[in-house]
Design a protein around this motif. Structure first.
Motif, PDB file in Angstrom:
ATOM      1  N   LEU A 125       0.847  -1.188   0.000  1.00 13.60           N
ATOM      2  CA  LEU A 125       0.000   0.000   0.000  1.00 13.60           C
ATOM      3  C   LEU A 125       0.881   1.236   0.000  1.00 13.60           C
ATOM      4  O   LEU A 125       2.012   1.209   0.506  1.00 13.60           O
ATOM      5  CB  LEU A 125      -0.896   0.021   1.244  1.00 13.60           C
ATOM      6  CG  LEU A 125      -1.898  -1.124   1.420  1.00 13.60           C
ATOM      7  CD1 LEU A 125      -2.528  -1.053   2.808  1.00 13.60           C
ATOM      8  CD2 LEU A 125      -2.976  -1.076   0.349  1.00 13.60           C
ATOM      9  N   SER A 126       0.363   2.326  -0.534  1.00 11.29           N
ATOM     10  CA  SER A 126       1.073   3.596  -0.434  1.00 11.29           C
ATOM     11  C   SER A 126       0.969   4.098   1.005  1.00 11.29           C
ATOM     12  O   SER A 126       0.135   3.636   1.783  1.00 11.29           O
ATOM     13  CB  SER A 126       0.462   4.624  -1.388  1.00 11.29           C
ATOM     14  OG  SER A 126      -0.842   4.998  -0.941  1.00 11.29           O
ATOM     15  N   GLU A 127       1.811   5.052   1.341  1.00 13.22           N
ATOM     16  CA  GLU A 127       1.769   5.602   2.697  1.00 13.22           C
ATOM     17  C   GLU A 127       0.445   6.302   2.961  1.00 13.22           C
ATOM     18  O   GLU A 127      -0.076   6.259   4.084  1.00 13.22           O
ATOM     19  CB  GLU A 127       2.958   6.543   2.902  1.00 13.22           C
ATOM     20  CG  GLU A 127       4.299   5.805   2.905  1.00 13.22           C
ATOM     21  CD  GLU A 127       5.492   6.724   3.109  1.00 13.22           C
ATOM     22  OE1 GLU A 127       5.353   7.709   3.860  1.00 13.22           O
ATOM     23  OE2 GLU A 127       6.554   6.458   2.517  1.00 13.22           O
ATOM     24  N   THR A 128      -0.119   6.939   1.940  1.00 15.82           N
ATOM     25  CA  THR A 128      -1.425   7.588   2.095  1.00 15.82           C
ATOM     26  C   THR A 128      -2.510   6.551   2.369  1.00 15.82           C
ATOM     27  O   THR A 128      -3.378   6.746   3.232  1.00 15.82           O
ATOM     28  CB  THR A 128      -1.780   8.394   0.832  1.00 15.82           C
ATOM     29  OG1 THR A 128      -0.786   9.402   0.626  1.00 15.82           O
ATOM     30  CG2 THR A 128      -3.149   9.044   0.976  1.00 15.82           C
ATOM     31  N   GLN A 129      -2.480   5.442   1.640  1.00 20.79           N
ATOM     32  CA  GLN A 129      -3.466   4.380   1.857  1.00 20.79           C
ATOM     33  C   GLN A 129      -3.356   3.801   3.268  1.00 20.79           C
ATOM     34  O   GLN A 129      -4.373   3.539   3.922  1.00 20.79           O
ATOM     35  CB  GLN A 129      -3.283   3.266   0.823  1.00 20.79           C
ATOM     36  CG  GLN A 129      -3.758   3.631  -0.572  1.00 20.79           C
ATOM     37  CD  GLN A 129      -3.457   2.536  -1.573  1.00 20.79           C
ATOM     38  OE1 GLN A 129      -2.357   1.985  -1.617  1.00 20.79           O
ATOM     39  NE2 GLN A 129      -4.449   2.202  -2.391  1.00 20.79           N
ATOM     40  N   VAL A 130      -2.130   3.622   3.738  1.00 17.70           N
ATOM     41  CA  VAL A 130      -1.940   3.099   5.096  1.00 17.70           C
ATOM     42  C   VAL A 130      -2.513   4.074   6.116  1.00 17.70           C
ATOM     43  O   VAL A 130      -3.205   3.672   7.061  1.00 17.70           O
ATOM     44  CB  VAL A 130      -0.446   2.818   5.385  1.00 17.70           C
ATOM     45  CG1 VAL A 130      -0.228   2.527   6.868  1.00 17.70           C
ATOM     46  CG2 VAL A 130       0.050   1.645   4.546  1.00 17.70           C
ATOM     47  N   THR A 131      -2.234   5.348   5.931  1.00 18.50           N
ATOM     48  CA  THR A 131      -2.760   6.365   6.858  1.00 18.50           C
ATOM     49  C   THR A 131      -4.285   6.324   6.898  1.00 18.50           C
ATOM     50  O   THR A 131      -4.897   6.366   7.979  1.00 18.50           O
ATOM     51  CB  THR A 131      -2.288   7.768   6.441  1.00 18.50           C
ATOM     52  OG1 THR A 131      -0.850   7.810   6.491  1.00 18.50           O
ATOM     53  CG2 THR A 131      -2.841   8.830   7.382  1.00 18.50           C
ATOM     54  N   ASN A 132      -4.908   6.223   5.731  1.00 18.11           N
ATOM     55  CA  ASN A 132      -6.369   6.149   5.676  1.00 18.11           C
ATOM     56  C   ASN A 132      -6.886   4.895   6.374  1.00 18.11           C
ATOM     57  O   ASN A 132      -7.912   4.929   7.064  1.00 18.11           O
ATOM     58  CB  ASN A 132      -6.845   6.166   4.221  1.00 18.11           C
ATOM     59  CG  ASN A 132      -6.601   7.505   3.540  1.00 18.11           C
ATOM     60  OD1 ASN A 132      -6.442   8.521   4.214  1.00 18.11           O
ATOM     61  ND2 ASN A 132      -6.559   7.510   2.218  1.00 18.11           N
ATOM     62  N   LEU A 133      -6.182   3.791   6.185  1.00 17.25           N
ATOM     63  CA  LEU A 133      -6.579   2.535   6.825  1.00 17.25           C
ATOM     64  C   LEU A 133      -6.483   2.646   8.344  1.00 17.25           C
ATOM     65  O   LEU A 133      -7.401   2.245   9.083  1.00 17.25           O
ATOM     66  CB  LEU A 133      -5.687   1.399   6.321  1.00 17.25           C
ATOM     67  CG  LEU A 133      -6.007  -0.006   6.842  1.00 17.25           C
ATOM     68  CD1 LEU A 133      -7.342  -0.494   6.292  1.00 17.25           C
ATOM     69  CD2 LEU A 133      -4.892  -0.991   6.474  1.00 17.25           C
ATOM     70  N   LEU A 134      -5.381   3.211   8.826  1.00 15.71           N
ATOM     71  CA  LEU A 134      -5.167   3.321  10.272  1.00 15.71           C
ATOM     72  C   LEU A 134      -6.170   4.275  10.927  1.00 15.71           C
ATOM     73  O   LEU A 134      -6.453   4.154  12.124  1.00 15.71           O
ATOM     74  CB  LEU A 134      -3.737   3.803  10.558  1.00 15.71           C
ATOM     75  CG  LEU A 134      -2.594   2.907  10.058  1.00 15.71           C
ATOM     76  CD1 LEU A 134      -1.254   3.478  10.483  1.00 15.71           C
ATOM     77  CD2 LEU A 134      -2.734   1.485  10.571  1.00 15.71           C
ATOM     78  N   ASN A 135      -6.689   5.187  10.152  1.00 12.28           N
ATOM     79  CA  ASN A 135      -7.650   6.159  10.692  1.00 12.28           C
ATOM     80  C   ASN A 135      -9.103   5.703  10.552  1.00 12.28           C
ATOM     81  O   ASN A 135     -10.019   6.441  10.917  1.00 12.28           O
ATOM     82  CB  ASN A 135      -7.474   7.518   9.998  1.00 12.28           C
ATOM     83  CG  ASN A 135      -6.180   8.201  10.391  1.00 12.28           C
ATOM     84  OD1 ASN A 135      -5.647   7.945  11.475  1.00 12.28           O
ATOM     85  ND2 ASN A 135      -5.662   9.046   9.524  1.00 12.28           N
ATOM     86  N   SER A 136      -9.328   4.502  10.026  1.00 14.38           N
ATOM     87  CA  SER A 136     -10.682   4.029   9.763  1.00 14.38           C
ATOM     88  C   SER A 136     -11.480   3.604  11.001  1.00 14.38           C
ATOM     89  O   SER A 136     -12.693   3.822  11.053  1.00 14.38           O
ATOM     90  CB  SER A 136     -10.646   2.862   8.765  1.00 14.38           C
ATOM     91  OG  SER A 136     -10.158   3.299   7.520  1.00 14.38           O
ATOM     92  N   PRO A 137     -10.874   2.972  12.012  1.00 18.84           N
ATOM     93  CA  PRO A 137     -11.678   2.530  13.166  1.00 18.84           C
ATOM     94  C   PRO A 137     -12.309   3.697  13.923  1.00 18.84           C
ATOM     95  O   PRO A 137     -11.745   4.790  14.013  1.00 18.84           O
ATOM     96  CB  PRO A 137     -10.638   1.808  14.046  1.00 18.84           C
ATOM     97  CG  PRO A 137      -9.561   1.383  13.110  1.00 18.84           C
ATOM     98  CD  PRO A 137      -9.481   2.483  12.099  1.00 18.84           C
ATOM     99  N   ASP A 138     -13.474   3.443  14.478  1.00 17.34           N
ATOM    100  CA  ASP A 138     -14.193   4.423  15.296  1.00 17.34           C
ATOM    101  C   ASP A 138     -13.662   4.338  16.727  1.00 17.34           C
ATOM    102  O   ASP A 138     -14.042   3.456  17.494  1.00 17.34           O
ATOM    103  CB  ASP A 138     -15.692   4.107  15.263  1.00 17.34           C
ATOM    104  CG  ASP A 138     -16.510   5.042  16.144  1.00 17.34           C
ATOM    105  OD1 ASP A 138     -15.939   6.019  16.692  1.00 17.34           O
ATOM    106  OD2 ASP A 138     -17.718   4.774  16.315  1.00 17.34           O
TER     107      ASP A 138
END
Length: 313
Positions: A125-138
């Protein structure tokens, strides 16, 4: 989904050999004595059973021609070259064991070359995609805090999914910012957590007790299920699929994708291969080397996309 509560790490069940010839049971016992994991022993048994489907001749009597017939049989069954190569590796181990036990003198696999296997670059994954993934949980919920911590730790440390779900409280040193991981072959390695993972773990651990059943605080798992027990690999597989969808990541990813991203991003930022090898727990540097190819492919893609003189498709 099972509602039972696992107070110990879940392990794969051992493949039964009740209907197998005695030599398969003996081989499995020998692999246990060598310290091989249950998963590896199961894989050997499955491969050797598959070989047995190609002929009625006992495996112990095979010669080189029988192995060639077996490989041809696998090809006729549309088995991929990777599967054929794995089966051949299992046969080699079986016959080496036979030789060590003085049950035969030769290894009929000795002169047979491995099927040519294309090695695709691991998905990352790109670093942006990882950041978005890590920020997904509530993170307003206890389960969201848990999931956030799991994703942060997975990416910060490059863990295998089994290492993540089996992580125990005694393996975590938040004050020092380290994890002590027992990986493949029972090899221990220390991995730094990093600031983001430490903060995510602190937030989750401060309310982890909410997931423990009343008067049953015996489970030492860091990451608990809703029933207060150890998670499984499948639990986390479903979680990462869910959060990838929330993060609008359209590629098909798995828990191992975060491990690939960990290694690739380290190399992109100048980490040396030897350090990455130690962090990943690879026994062979050549296994780690694949990530240099991933990084190179990424750079080439960026060059083609953004350089004014690059060839445009």
């Amino acid at each position: 989904m099972s509602k039972t509560r696992a107070t110990k790490p879940r392990s794969p069940s051992l493949t039964t050999t009740e209907n197998d010839p005695p030599f398969l049971t003996e081989f499995r016992i020998a692999m246990l004595a060598r310290g091989l994991s249950t998963r590896t022993r199961n894989a050997y048994i499955r491969d050797l059973r598959l070989c047995g489907e190609s002929t009625d001749k006992p495996l112990t009597d095979w010669v080189e021609r029988d192995i060639l017939v077996c490989l041809s049989y696998l090809q006729g069954q549309d088995k991929l070259p990777r599967t054929q190569a794995r089966v051949l590796a299992s046969l080699r181990q079986f016959f080496l064991w036979q030789i060590a036990e003085k049950k035969r003198e030769d290894n009929p696999c000795e002169h047979i070359k491995n099927p040519k296997v294309d090695k695709p670059l691991p998905k990352t994954l790109s670093e942006t995609q990882v950041t978005n993934l890590l920020n997904s949980p509530d993170i307003s919920t206890i389960l969201g805090l848990r999931d956030k911590a799991m994703l942060e730790v997975m990416y910060a440390c490059g863990l295998r999914v089994s290492e993540l779900v089996n992580l125990s409280l005694e393996q975590v040193n938040l004050s020092a910012g380290w994890l002590q991981i027992v990986g493949k072959g029972n090899k221990t390695r220390l991995i730094p957590l990093g600031e983001y993972a430490v903060k995510a773990l602190e937030s989750y651990l401060s309310c982890r007790h909410e997931l423990l059943p009343l008067a049953k605080a015996d489970c030492q798992a860091v990451f608990l299920t809703e029933q207060g027990g150890y998670m499984t690999r499948h639990n986390f597989w479903h979680l990462i699929k869910k959060y990838a969808q929330i993060a609008n990541i359209n590629t098909n990813i798995s828990p191992h994708t975060l491990r690939h991203a960990f290694a690739t991003h380290l190399i992109n930022h100048g980490a040396d291969l030897r350090s990455v090898q130690l962090l990943l727990g690879h026994s062979d540097l050549s296994t780690t080397q694949i990530y240099t190819h991933v990084a190179t492919a990424r750079l080439q893609s960026l060059h083609e996309q953004h350089h004014p003189r690059a060839e445009q498709s």
